[in-house]
Design an enzyme around this catalytic site. Structure first.
Site, short mmCIF file in Angstrom:
data_model
loop_
_atom_site.label_atom_id
_atom_site.label_comp_id
_atom_site.label_asym_id
_atom_site.label_seq_id
_atom_site.Cartn_x
_atom_site.Cartn_y
_atom_site.Cartn_z
N ASP A 352 -1.13 -4.07 -4.39
CA ASP A 352 -0.80 -4.21 -2.98
C ASP A 352 -1.20 -5.58 -2.47
O ASP A 352 -2.37 -5.79 -2.13
CB ASP A 352 -1.53 -3.11 -2.21
CG ASP A 352 -1.20 -3.10 -0.73
OD1 ASP A 352 -0.35 -3.89 -0.30
OD2 ASP A 352 -1.81 -2.30 0.00
N GLU A 389 0.38 -8.62 6.78
CA GLU A 389 0.91 -7.25 6.88
C GLU A 389 -0.23 -6.26 7.02
O GLU A 389 -0.14 -5.26 7.75
CB GLU A 389 1.76 -6.93 5.64
CG GLU A 389 2.47 -5.57 5.70
CD GLU A 389 1.67 -4.41 5.11
OE1 GLU A 389 2.16 -3.28 5.18
OE2 GLU A 389 0.56 -4.61 4.57
N HIS A 502 -6.56 -0.54 -1.65
CA HIS A 502 -7.40 -1.32 -0.72
C HIS A 502 -8.87 -1.45 -1.16
O HIS A 502 -9.74 -1.74 -0.35
CB HIS A 502 -7.34 -0.74 0.70
CG HIS A 502 -6.01 -0.94 1.37
ND1 HIS A 502 -5.78 -0.63 2.69
CD2 HIS A 502 -4.84 -1.44 0.91
CE1 HIS A 502 -4.52 -0.92 3.01
NE2 HIS A 502 -3.93 -1.40 1.94
#
Ligand SMILES: *[C@@H]1O[C@H](CO)[C@@H](O)[C@H](O)[C@H]1NC(C)=O
Ligand SMILES: *[C@@H]1O[C@H](CO)[C@@H](O)[C@H](O)[C@H]1NC(C)=O
Ligand SMILES: *[C@@H]1O[C@H](CO)[C@@H](O)[C@H](O)[C@H]1NC(C)=O
Length: 699
Positions: A352, A389, A502
């Protein structure tokens, strides 16, 4: 004339293997001879063959390695290095490249601590960072776990376990006589609420601070970073682009402050959460709340242990940058196909978003091979690399807000790839007129996990239902395109719900050990993304099918009718969907007719252009200038998030809101029905407007 170009050596380190180079050169030679004898533009099908044959897992893996050498959190110096890497890559391929810059409000941590104070007087300081698991983590400090836009604050209070933190969880606790007012709540992720909604509910229930942990089986010492802001885009420029020197609101402006939580929050690892929860007394933990918690966790609290919570962070005005590479179309340069991926990451961001960024860099490499062979797309293609983002879709939202006037008539489609590779299995979300194209494209790309099969063979389930999701959530950069601008959109990824989301473990080594050891899933996503773009940029009649949209609307109407009582009439919806379906059928027949005329050699260019314009415009019909009630930024009346995330309706957000609104507060039954009926009329009018755009004629 034919130019046999050497394979572009890319800006970073990746070199195709000798076999790949050989195959690519072979294809180029064959193409070369072909264009020598037929000096016409390279056809779409030739371009597709060349695109597919230029796949290279070793090249993508080398891109991913370069992108994940260091963390690249938005607004930091290391993020600027990643920006430069992407710019240099595009430039080295001779693609015209530019950037857009915005001044926006970001948020960083300064200090955090959480400790347990036991009744016997002993104190336990809880670890709030991850240990090192992978060699590529060493010497590379990642940002300490935090929730961006959380206010600073401290609390010395008892803790309560509130399961997923949904309203029904608080209700269940109250039924047991457990109240959270004045307490720190501990919440597990996964009940359908986003991070921000979890904090909002805790605040409504009187909690003074929130601890959120991810309830996975593996990587239980990882902390999930993330933001807790409400709304989309830069908070200081809500609804317009935060350009340098433009209007910005102050932090104390109510439009700004309403977007931040009032109580502080922090992420915890599952391991640390277990320590906290294991120290609680009080009512027993319901069986279905246990998740992966160990046997030491028996009670929900509050107390008797006291929890000392402290978080200090800063909100900071920072500069962010989007990067664009533009391939100009030859026949319709003013029609655009946009491919987008964000570049900023919480940590190393291997999944990510760098798996998606690696795919974007590879698309650039492969399109430049196509350009070298003499191909030029019919329409323009823009590769977009978004910034910030992770802080609330800021880079893409500011750009969409800045370019709304041109996006509306000219953007054919937006193709988003965020966490490109998380594991096995293809997942796709889209606006429904693109369903057929997606299915066709999956037939042409090899399944990375099944020898000799196409993706389609293992992905498509029986019947009409192709397992394509819709784009109502606000969890990646498609949100501004669909929900604010009404651009037909697709979101593609391999695998889902990866366990290191994350955390500091989202690194290159995790990818090579678990996510995609041979980088063939990366190749598959890139193949799908590129082919979607090639068709949308090259097909003379746009591959849109609105019959699919009509069917989707009909099924939504049927779901609604099971939900609503007799007093509400769905008749307006029924009529508008009928009108939309017949317009969809008509436009489908017209496309077939035009294709026949084209094959027969008639000049139908202007007719095709007029038809395509109707196909592009129809999606805008679903927008309403007033937007959703109280959330005007959301303009789309079919796809968008419901205000209350516990609401199970993931379509018609205005109707969904009116249903929950009425069932909660002191509204009379008559007012409730009237509000729902009004929202139904609004959606019906939007569908009628879309039908009228498809028909393309005045009344
Ligand atoms: C105090 O209680 C905690 C939790 O029960 C325990 O882990 C700790 O060892 C105790 N400390 C002392 C000094 O007894
Ligand atoms: C709680 O933690 C803060 C920050 O670490 C510290 O200053 C404070 O003294 C602690 N409070 C108690 C009661 O230990
Ligand atoms: C590329 O794929 C081949 C075949 O699956 C595999 O042997 C090779 O290790 C892969 N290369 C990389 C860099 O993963």
């Amino acid at each position: 004339m034919v130019r046999i170009i050497p394979l572009p050596t890319n800006a970073i380190t990746g070199k195709p293997s000798p076999l790949e180079t050989f195959v690519a050169i072979l294809v180029l030679c064959i193409l070369g001879f072909y264009t020598l004898y037929y000096p016409y533009p390279v056809s779409t099908s030739t371009a597709i063959d060349l695109f597919l044959s230029s796949a290279s897992n070793s090249t993508i893996s080398s891109y991913l390695r370069s992108l994940t050498l260091h963390p690249h959190l938005a607004g930091t110096k290391l993020a600027a290095d990643t920006t430069r890497l992407v710019i240099n890559h595009f430039r080295s391929l001779n693609l015209p490249t530019h950037t857009t810059t915005y001044t926006t409000l970001l948020s960083y941590p300064l200090h955090s601590s959480v400790s347990l104070h036991f009744p016997n007087g002993s104190v336990l300081n809880l670890p709030l960072t991850e240990p090192v698991h992978f060699s590529d983590q060493t010497g590379q400090p990642v940002v300490q776990p935090y929730h961006a836009y959380s206010p600073s604050g401290s609390a010395y209070a008892r803790a309560v376990f509130v399961n997923y933190g949904r309203e029904r969880d608080y209700r269940a606790l109250r039924a047991q006589g457990v109240h959270v007012s004045g307490c720190v709540v501990v919440v597990r992720k996964g009940g359908g609420l986003g991070r921000g909604a979890v904090v909002e509910k805790a605040e409504e229930n009187g909690a003074v601070a929130v601890l959120v942990y991810g309830d996975g089986d593996t990587w239980r010492d990882g902390f999930e970073r993330g933001h807790v802001m409400r709304g989309v885009g830069d908070p200081l420029s809500p609804g317009w682009a935060g350009v340098d020197g433009g209007e910005t609101l102050g932090l104390d402006d109510s439009e700004v402050s309403k977007r931040f939580p009032k109580i502080p929050s922090l992420p915890l690892s599952a391991e640390v959460a277990e320590t906290v929860l294991g120290s609680l007394g009080g009512a027993p933990v319901p069986l279905e709340w246990r998740g992966t918690l160990g046997s030491k966790v028996r009670h929900v609290g509050p107390g008797p242990t006291m929890l000392n919570f402290s978080y200090q962070g800063e909100k900071k005005v920072a500069t962010i940058q989007n990067v664009f590479a533009v391939i100009k179309g030859c026949e319709e340069p003013d029609r655009y196909v946009l491919l987008g991926n964000h570049r900023d990451a919480w940590t190393f961001g291997a999944v990510d978003p760098s798996s998606g960024t690696a795919a974007l860099l590879d698309i650039a490499r492969r399109f430049s091979i196509l350009l070298g062979s003499g191909w030029t797309p019919r329409r323009s293609i823009i590769l977009c690399s978004w910034d910030a983002e992770e802080f609330g879709m800021i880079g893409s939202t500011e750009w969409v807000e800045q370019n709304l006037i041109n996006l509306s008539p000219k953007a054919v489609a937006y193709l988003n790839v965020d966490c490109a590779v998380q594991g096995p299995g293809l997942f796709v979300g889209s606006t429904p007129q693109l369903d057929n194209l997606i299915v066709e494209v999956t037939k042409k790309v090899k399944d990375p996990d099944s020898e000799g099969a196409s993706i389609y063979e293992n992905w498509a389930v029986t019947g009409e239902d192709y397992n394509i999701q819709r784009l109502s959530a606000v969890d990646s950069d498609f949100a501004p395109f669909v929900q604010h601008a009404g651009v037909p959109s697709i979101d593609v990824y391999y695998g889902r719900d990866f366990p290191v989301y994350h955390t500091a473990y989202d690194s290159y080594n995790w990818m090579t050990e678990y996510g995609d050891p041979f980088f063939q899933r990366h190749v598959a996503v890139t193949g799908i993304w590129g082919l979607l773009a090639l068709h949308l940029a090259d097909d003379s009649i746009l591959p849109f099918n609105y019959v699919s949209y009509a069917n989707q609307l009909l099924s939504y109407k049927n779901k609604l009718s099971n939900l609503l009582d007799q007093q509400v009439s769905l008749h307006p919806l029924t009529m508008s969907i009928q009108e939309f379906a017949s317009a969809a059928k008509q436009v489908d027949d017209e496309s077939k007719q035009l294709r026949l005329q084209e094959t027969a050699g008639d000049i139908v260019d202007m007719k095709k252009r007029a038809l395509n314009d109707r196909l592009i415009l129809a999606e805008k019909g679903f927008l309403d200038a007033d937007g959703l009630h109280g959330r005007q930024w959301f303009k789309h009346l079919v796809f968008g998030p419901p205000r209350d995330q516990e609401n199970k309706l993931d379509f018609f957000p205005g109707i969904a809101d009116s249903i929950t609104q009425g069932s909660s507060k002191a509204t009379s039954e008559r007012e409730r029905v009237a509000a729902i009926q009004h929202e139904i009329w609004r959606v019906a009018r939007a569908i009628q407007t879309a039908a009228s755009a498809l028909k393309g004629e005045f009344t």
